[in-house]
Write a protein that holds these residues in place. Structure first.
Motif, PDB file in Angstrom:
ATOM      1  N   TYR A 104       0.687  -1.693   0.123  1.00  0.00           N
ATOM      2  CA  TYR A 104       0.011   0.013   0.082  1.00  0.00           C
ATOM      3  C   TYR A 104       1.064   1.099  -0.193  1.00  0.00           C
ATOM      4  O   TYR A 104       0.026   1.892  -0.699  1.00  0.00           O
ATOM      5  CB  TYR A 104      -0.812   0.022   1.454  1.00  0.00           C
ATOM      6  N   LYS A 105       2.093   1.954   0.768  1.00  0.00           N
ATOM      7  CA  LYS A 105       3.006   2.227   0.746  1.00  0.00           C
ATOM      8  C   LYS A 105       3.341   2.855  -0.921  1.00  0.00           C
ATOM      9  O   LYS A 105       3.500   3.340  -0.871  1.00  0.00           O
ATOM     10  CB  LYS A 105       3.815   2.133   1.762  1.00  0.00           C
ATOM     11  N   LEU A 106       3.875   1.902  -1.103  1.00  0.00           N
ATOM     12  CA  LEU A 106       4.598   1.390  -2.367  1.00  0.00           C
ATOM     13  C   LEU A 106       3.356   1.802  -3.800  1.00  0.00           C
ATOM     14  O   LEU A 106       3.365   2.642  -4.561  1.00  0.00           O
ATOM     15  CB  LEU A 106       4.802   0.022  -3.039  1.00  0.00           C
ATOM     16  N   LEU A 107       2.376   1.800  -3.102  1.00  0.00           N
ATOM     17  CA  LEU A 107       1.483   2.347  -4.553  1.00  0.00           C
ATOM     18  C   LEU A 107       1.021   3.493  -4.246  1.00  0.00           C
ATOM     19  O   LEU A 107       0.307   4.677  -5.315  1.00  0.00           O
ATOM     20  CB  LEU A 107      -0.086   1.722  -3.998  1.00  0.00           C
ATOM     21  N   GLU A 108       0.498   4.099  -2.984  1.00  0.00           N
ATOM     22  CA  GLU A 108       0.989   5.260  -2.393  1.00  0.00           C
ATOM     23  C   GLU A 108       1.509   6.383  -2.980  1.00  0.00           C
ATOM     24  O   GLU A 108       1.797   6.910  -3.577  1.00  0.00           O
ATOM     25  CB  GLU A 108       1.522   5.743  -0.284  1.00  0.00           C
ATOM     26  N   ILE A 109       3.288   6.009  -3.271  1.00  0.00           N
ATOM     27  CA  ILE A 109       4.810   6.102  -3.937  1.00  0.00           C
ATOM     28  C   ILE A 109       3.587   6.363  -5.450  1.00  0.00           C
ATOM     29  O   ILE A 109       4.484   8.063  -6.153  1.00  0.00           O
ATOM     30  CB  ILE A 109       5.598   5.626  -3.389  1.00  0.00           C
ATOM     31  N   GLN A 110       3.580   6.125  -5.941  1.00  0.00           N
ATOM     32  CA  GLN A 110       3.646   5.382  -7.376  1.00  0.00           C
ATOM     33  C   GLN A 110       2.034   6.252  -7.666  1.00  0.00           C
ATOM     34  O   GLN A 110       2.295   7.342  -9.185  1.00  0.00           O
ATOM     35  CB  GLN A 110       3.153   4.504  -7.749  1.00  0.00           C
ATOM     36  N   MET A 111       1.084   6.418  -6.483  1.00  0.00           N
ATOM     37  CA  MET A 111      -0.417   7.031  -7.319  1.00  0.00           C
ATOM     38  C   MET A 111       0.158   8.899  -7.228  1.00  0.00           C
ATOM     39  O   MET A 111      -0.221   9.955  -8.181  1.00  0.00           O
ATOM     40  CB  MET A 111      -0.546   7.455  -6.482  1.00  0.00           C
ATOM     41  N   GLU A 112       1.227   8.699  -6.262  1.00  0.00           N
ATOM     42  CA  GLU A 112       1.550  10.317  -5.428  1.00  0.00           C
ATOM     43  C   GLU A 112       2.205  11.430  -6.766  1.00  0.00           C
ATOM     44  O   GLU A 112       2.199  12.297  -7.655  1.00  0.00           O
ATOM     45  CB  GLU A 112       2.814  10.309  -4.442  1.00  0.00           C
ATOM     46  N   GLU A 113       3.112  10.373  -7.683  1.00  0.00           N
ATOM     47  CA  GLU A 113       4.476  10.515  -8.871  1.00  0.00           C
ATOM     48  C   GLU A 113       3.254  10.562  -9.912  1.00  0.00           C
ATOM     49  O   GLU A 113       3.356  12.153 -10.724  1.00  0.00           O
ATOM     50  CB  GLU A 113       4.864   9.372  -8.960  1.00  0.00           C
ATOM     51  N   VAL A 114       1.921  10.478 -10.164  1.00  0.00           N
ATOM     52  CA  VAL A 114       1.113  10.664 -11.060  1.00  0.00           C
ATOM     53  C   VAL A 114       0.339  12.406 -11.123  1.00  0.00           C
ATOM     54  O   VAL A 114       0.174  12.764 -11.212  1.00  0.00           O
ATOM     55  CB  VAL A 114      -0.725  10.210 -11.338  1.00  0.00           C
ATOM     56  N   ILE A 115      -0.089  12.561  -9.302  1.00  0.00           N
ATOM     57  CA  ILE A 115      -0.376  13.613  -9.177  1.00  0.00           C
ATOM     58  C   ILE A 115       0.239  15.281  -9.088  1.00  0.00           C
ATOM     59  O   ILE A 115       0.336  16.001  -9.783  1.00  0.00           O
ATOM     60  CB  ILE A 115      -0.330  13.440  -7.389  1.00  0.00           C
ATOM     61  N   ASN A 116       1.607  14.116  -8.874  1.00  0.00           N
ATOM     62  CA  ASN A 116       3.012  15.426  -9.351  1.00  0.00           C
ATOM     63  C   ASN A 116       3.462  15.462 -10.462  1.00  0.00           C
ATOM     64  O   ASN A 116       4.214  17.411 -10.583  1.00  0.00           O
ATOM     65  CB  ASN A 116       4.530  15.288  -7.838  1.00  0.00           C
ATOM     66  N   SER A 117       2.900  15.393 -11.438  1.00  0.00           N
ATOM     67  CA  SER A 117       3.199  15.394 -13.032  1.00  0.00           C
ATOM     68  C   SER A 117       1.778  16.137 -13.373  1.00  0.00           C
ATOM     69  O   SER A 117       2.094  16.437 -14.555  1.00  0.00           O
ATOM     70  CB  SER A 117       2.844  13.892 -13.255  1.00  0.00           C
ATOM     71  N   ILE A 118       1.725  15.965 -12.911  1.00  0.00           N
ATOM     72  CA  ILE A 118      -0.542  17.072 -13.210  1.00  0.00           C
ATOM     73  C   ILE A 118      -0.443  18.186 -12.495  1.00  0.00           C
ATOM     74  O   ILE A 118      -0.120  18.871 -11.385  1.00  0.00           O
ATOM     75  CB  ILE A 118      -1.369  16.595 -13.216  1.00  0.00           C
ATOM     76  N   ASP A 119      -0.160  19.622 -13.960  1.00  0.00           N
ATOM     77  CA  ASP A 119      -0.843  21.013 -12.799  1.00  0.00           C
ATOM     78  C   ASP A 119      -2.040  21.225 -12.519  1.00  0.00           C
ATOM     79  O   ASP A 119      -2.561  21.116 -14.055  1.00  0.00           O
ATOM     80  CB  ASP A 119       0.077  22.178 -14.060  1.00  0.00           C
ATOM     81  N   PHE A 120      -2.498  21.208 -12.032  1.00  0.00           N
ATOM     82  CA  PHE A 120      -3.830  21.472 -10.941  1.00  0.00           C
ATOM     83  C   PHE A 120      -4.588  22.566 -11.189  1.00  0.00           C
ATOM     84  O   PHE A 120      -4.942  23.496 -10.695  1.00  0.00           O
ATOM     85  CB  PHE A 120      -4.225  21.091  -9.439  1.00  0.00           C
ATOM     86  N   THR A 121      -3.335  23.559 -10.961  1.00  0.00           N
ATOM     87  CA  THR A 121      -3.693  25.358 -11.007  1.00  0.00           C
ATOM     88  C   THR A 121      -4.994  25.381 -11.569  1.00  0.00           C
ATOM     89  O   THR A 121      -5.202  26.485 -10.818  1.00  0.00           O
ATOM     90  CB  THR A 121      -2.249  26.032 -11.582  1.00  0.00           C
ATOM     91  N   ASN A 122      -4.910  25.194 -12.973  1.00  0.00           N
ATOM     92  CA  ASN A 122      -6.291  25.880 -13.588  1.00  0.00           C
ATOM     93  C   ASN A 122      -7.510  25.362 -12.897  1.00  0.00           C
ATOM     94  O   ASN A 122      -8.781  25.649 -13.785  1.00  0.00           O
ATOM     95  CB  ASN A 122      -5.996  26.800 -14.502  1.00  0.00           C
ATOM     96  N   ILE A 123      -7.679  23.648 -12.455  1.00  0.00           N
ATOM     97  CA  ILE A 123      -8.609  23.073 -13.415  1.00  0.00           C
ATOM     98  C   ILE A 123      -9.631  23.126 -12.203  1.00  0.00           C
ATOM     99  O   ILE A 123      -9.043  22.825 -11.109  1.00  0.00           O
ATOM    100  CB  ILE A 123      -8.227  21.737 -12.905  1.00  0.00           C
ATOM    101  N   LYS A 124     -11.187  22.629 -12.614  1.00  0.00           N
ATOM    102  CA  LYS A 124     -12.371  23.287 -11.433  1.00  0.00           C
ATOM    103  C   LYS A 124     -12.986  21.912 -11.994  1.00  0.00           C
ATOM    104  O   LYS A 124     -13.397  21.960 -10.621  1.00  0.00           O
ATOM    105  CB  LYS A 124     -13.253  24.428 -11.991  1.00  0.00           C
ATOM    106  N   ASN A 125     -12.876  21.126 -12.701  1.00  0.00           N
ATOM    107  CA  ASN A 125     -14.080  19.868 -13.009  1.00  0.00           C
ATOM    108  C   ASN A 125     -12.733  19.001 -13.545  1.00  0.00           C
ATOM    109  O   ASN A 125     -12.424  19.503 -13.914  1.00  0.00           O
ATOM    110  CB  ASN A 125     -14.811  20.189 -13.753  1.00  0.00           C
ATOM    111  N   LEU A 126     -13.097  17.700 -12.754  1.00  0.00           N
ATOM    112  CA  LEU A 126     -12.366  16.329 -12.906  1.00  0.00           C
ATOM    113  C   LEU A 126     -13.440  15.681 -13.833  1.00  0.00           C
ATOM    114  O   LEU A 126     -14.582  15.476 -12.459  1.00  0.00           O
ATOM    115  CB  LEU A 126     -11.295  16.641 -11.472  1.00  0.00           C
TER     116      LEU A 126
END
Length: 370
Positions: A104-126
């Protein structure tokens, strides 16, 4: 961001199965990571469409999600961004050590990498394709913290959770603010497991595509039928369908083909064929010609309806525990056709594909869920 409760539920469903299956999944996840395989648009957009593949790539899922994405771009004339991720082979000993060899900790690290690769600054709808798969669920939870509005799509019929621990976890894991539900029964079940959450539902039927109609009539003698399995994790339903297959083979001269859900890979089909004595055919066998089709908790009937094929939805008969002989009688009845099946109205889709996409477009533009 540590793993939220809903993501842990999504992962527990994903990792369910026998001991050997859990070990194989642990190995698979340890030797793979998420990779961006397609990006359409830029992060300047207020609208982010996100889909990921945890197991196998489903072309039908991609087609549905692409149609929603392209339709909204055309409808709103807004800039939109669509991201598609899938798991690819990759091994990182440093990450395993960092995770202390805890999955679970490994998957958390993997998912966090995806989050960090996305710029959410302007995103208002997912907009996600399925909010009960681990990565999409995790991103929805991240967007909750950022006050980004989230919308999830239904992509198949969701069965009753009342007698299924697996499906209770699925309903509890679903976490988008707005959920596009196909039918009243899905809303009833979702509401049951969302009592302490402020969720809204868009009543919209499934998205299907124009399919060539079948020229066969429903008055011909039934010689060849197909029975469609449910998802690989729905053991109780699949055991019932295997039992039905054997009953029809033993009590009639009908040729029966047992067709697997797309998630059954070659290994799963071989093992189940040996265990049950019934040949588990690959999903592409659905394209063969049959005189009648039997379906339980599967959206394949929507395709069959468009093709004007003769089919029987077994949902009501299964839950009411009808005798197997009753089903065989219906198959052999030349006057019987799909339209006069006494099935529950709770499972009738709210609307067609065009109306569904229009409702999604309207919500994204105005926030209206009706």
């Amino acid at each position: 961001m540590s793993l939220p409760k809903s993501t842990k539920l999504a992962l527990s469903s994903y990792l369910s199965g026998s001991r050997i299956k859990k070990i194989l999944k642990y190995i698979y996840l340890s030797f793979s990571k998420y990779k961006l395989v397609k990006k359409d648009g830029t992060f300047d957009s207020e609208y982010l469409f996100f889909i990921s593949h945890e197991k196998i790539l489903r072309e039908d899922h991609l087609k549905i999600f692409e149609s929603v994405f392209q339709s909204y771009k055309k409808y709103s004339n807004e800039q939109c961004c669509k991201l598609e991720y899938k798991r690819v082979f990759s091994f990182s000993l440093s990450k395993l050590i960092k995770a202390k060899f805890r999955l679970y900790k490994l998957l958390e690290i993997q998912m966090e990498e995806v989050i960090n690769s996305i710029d959410f600054t302007n995103i208002k709808n997912l907009i996600v394709f399925c909010d009960t798969t681990p990565l999409q669920n995790y991103i929805v939870e991240y967007c909750h913290k950022k006050n980004i509005r989230t919308l999830g799509l239904q992509h198949g019929f969701y069965p009753s959770p009342l007698n299924s621990k697996y499906w209770r976890r699925i309903y509890l894991a679903s976490n988008s603010d707005i959920f596009v539900a196909w039918d009243k029964q899905t809303i009833d079940y979702m509401s049951l497991y969302s009592k302490n959450r402020k969720r809204k539902f868009i009543k919209a039927g499934p998205i299907t595509f124009n399919i060539e109609k079948n020229n066969t009539t429903n008055t011909e003698k039934v010689k060849k039928i197909s029975i469609y399995s449910a998802g690989i994790d729905q053991k109780e339903i699949n055991n019932y369908l295997v039992k039905l297959t054997k009953y029809i083979k033993e009590n009639s001269k009908i040729n029966v083909t047992f067709i697997c859900h797309p998630y059954f890979n070659f290994y799963n089909r071989v093992i189940n064929s040996i265990k049950t004595g019934i040949k588990f055919e690959k999903n592409s066998k659905k394209n063969d010609n049959y005189d009648c089709h039997l379906i339980l908790n599967s959206s394949v009937w929507l395709e069959l309806e468009q093709k004007q094929c003769r089919f029987i939805r077994l949902d009501t008969m299964y839950y009411e525990k009808d005798d197997l002989s009753t089903i065989l009688e219906k198959i052999l009845d030349k006057k019987f056709n799909s339209s006069n099946l006494n099935d529950s109205n709770l499972r009738i889709p709210f609307c067609n594909s065009d109306e569904t996409i229009n409702k999604i477009n309207k919500f994204l533009s105005t926030g209206e869920t009706k």
